[in-house]
Scaffold this motif. Structure first.
Motif, mmCIF file in Angstrom:
data_model
loop_
_atom_site.group_PDB
_atom_site.id
_atom_site.type_symbol
_atom_site.label_atom_id
_atom_site.label_comp_id
_atom_site.label_asym_id
_atom_site.label_seq_id
_atom_site.Cartn_x
_atom_site.Cartn_y
_atom_site.Cartn_z
ATOM 1 N N PHE A 33 51.596 2.285 39.809
ATOM 2 C CA PHE A 33 50.358 1.861 40.465
ATOM 3 C C PHE A 33 49.775 0.621 39.789
ATOM 4 O O PHE A 33 49.660 0.568 38.562
ATOM 5 C CB PHE A 33 49.317 2.992 40.434
ATOM 6 C CG PHE A 33 49.821 4.237 41.114
ATOM 7 C CD1 PHE A 33 50.021 4.257 42.489
ATOM 8 C CD2 PHE A 33 50.145 5.360 40.379
ATOM 9 C CE1 PHE A 33 50.525 5.384 43.122
ATOM 10 C CE2 PHE A 33 50.643 6.496 41.005
ATOM 11 C CZ PHE A 33 50.832 6.502 42.380
ATOM 12 N N GLY B 82 54.212 1.514 34.098
ATOM 13 C CA GLY B 82 52.923 0.843 33.872
ATOM 14 C C GLY B 82 51.827 1.884 33.861
ATOM 15 O O GLY B 82 50.821 1.760 34.543
ATOM 16 N N ASP C 264 54.917 1.969 29.473
ATOM 17 C CA ASP C 264 54.015 0.816 29.542
ATOM 18 C C ASP C 264 54.449 -0.199 28.498
ATOM 19 O O ASP C 264 55.005 0.154 27.466
ATOM 20 C CB ASP C 264 52.560 1.234 29.313
ATOM 21 C CG ASP C 264 51.578 0.254 29.940
ATOM 22 O OD1 ASP C 264 50.957 0.602 30.980
ATOM 23 O OD2 ASP C 264 51.436 -0.875 29.416
#
Ligand SMILES: C[S@@+](CC[C@H](N)C(=O)[O-])C[C@H]1O[C@@H](n2cnc3c(N)ncnc32)[C@H](O)[C@@H]1O
Length: 336
Positions: A236, A166, A189
């Motif tokens: 994160f 991500g 991502d």
């Protein structure tokens, strides 16, 4: 006839709620237009000069700054010609990403809160969020609130290849790679808009040969040669996307399989608040929890996070709880 105290307080709260909604959009706009950064430099901001310099509509800038003055974020002179940072400026500047996240990243969701609550409308793609704006917000919050802690943790580790799940803007990978000339990275991502932001940032940093990008669902990765030599995994502000629990257990197990040589997994995320009434919640929490509830996304509590790692194949060796973003933890995981 004078209002009684309760009625006056209710009227004040009502006015404050309305003005806060306007100010939240104004904070986002002021950041996006460069007004906040200009004010941060400290000199009084000449609104006419700023609008001429950036080809902006002067009346709109005056209105944005007027809205900011309602919360003492700026001091505006009577003619609305010059603005200076007000008493709330420093804190709002620090937290600007949360406003941008709310009004730009999730603006559509909050505009359509009623329609999204109707079961008939909850079909595929009913939620439209702006991954580009969300990545920009996460980048700013990451720089301010995560990086200092992260640096102190990764400085103790030895690693040659990092994967960021991500990865959003790619900021974390770029920061890691700068100053570590041997380090290679892969950013993963699911959102093409986030990856194009990352691609530009990586190219601007001259790191294209060392950081690769992969469009994929981080919860369903298959082992590939590009992932098997990764020794540090980071993730994160997206771990809650792995939930509900059984799905998260599976995602964590799958991450172990996809990265068989990873020795560390640093997972930082905002968890669901507990024990604080809605009226006392700090910045970000209410928006984060409302948005995810409307999306039908379970946001785990801290206890739920701590109860999932073992079954997912990871041992939590350290946990760090942050004050900002509120209800956010950074978990240091190692393969079990
Ligand atoms: C809030 S942003 C955080 C970006 C970045 N980690 C940071 O801290 O700046 C969350 C990112 O996770 C991505 N994402 C969400 N679910 C994902 C999934 N299942 N697999 C890969 N990426 C995902 C989103 O597209 C978005 O870029």
């Amino acid at each position: 006839m004078s209002m009684n105290t309760t009625a006056r307080q209710a009227a004040e709260r009502c006015g404050a709620a309305f003005n806060s909604a306007v100010a939240a959009s104004a904070i986002s706009a002021a950041w996006e237009l460069g007004l906040l950064d200009e004010l941060k430099r400290g000199a009084p901001l000449d609104i006419t000069a700023f609008s001429d310099q950036h080809d902006l509509h002067r009346g709109s800038l005056q209105a944005i700054l007027f809205a900011l003055s309602s919360l003492e974020i700026v001091d505006l002179d009577d003619g609305r010609d010059v603005a200076k940072p007000g008493p709330s400026f420093g804190e709002v500047y620090r937290c600007k990403a949360f406003f941008f996240w709310l009004t730009r990243g999730y603006g559509d969701l909050f505009t359509n809160l009623a329609s999204s609550s109707r079961n008939a409308n909850r079909t595929d793609g009913f939620i439209r969020r702006d991954p580009y704006a969300i990545s920009l917000a996460a980048r700013d919050a990451g720089r301010l609130f995560i990086d200092p802690l992260l640096v102190s943790i990764v400085d103790r580790l030895s690693f040659g290849k990092i994967a960021d799940l991500g990865c959003g803007s790619g900021e974390h990978l770029i920061r890691m790679a700068i100053g570590r000339p041997e380090l290679c990275g892969v950013g993963i991502d699911i959102a093409p808009a986030a990856l194009s932001l990352a691609e530009r940032a990586i190219a601007n940093a001259g790191l294209t040969s060392r950081i690769r990008l992969l469009e994929a669902d981080a919860s369903a990765l298959a082992p590939t040669p590009d992932l098997t030599d990764v020794d540090l995994i980071t993730c994160f502000f997206m771990g809650h996307d792995f939930w509900p629990r059984q799905r998260c257990v599976h995602a964590l197990q799958q991450i172990r399989i996809a990265f068989p040589n990873a020795t560390h997994f640093l997972l930082g995320d905002t968890y669901r608040s507990t024990g604080v009434p809605a009226s006392r919640l700090p910045v970000f929490t209410l928006g984060f929890e409302v948005a995810h509830a409307v999306m039908g996304q379970h946001v785990p509590t801290l206890e739920e996070w701590l109860g999932v790692f073992e079954e997912g194949g990871w041992a939590c060796t350290e946990q760090h709880l942050l004050d900002v973003p509120p209800f956010t933890g950074l978990f240091c995981l190692s393969p079990r």
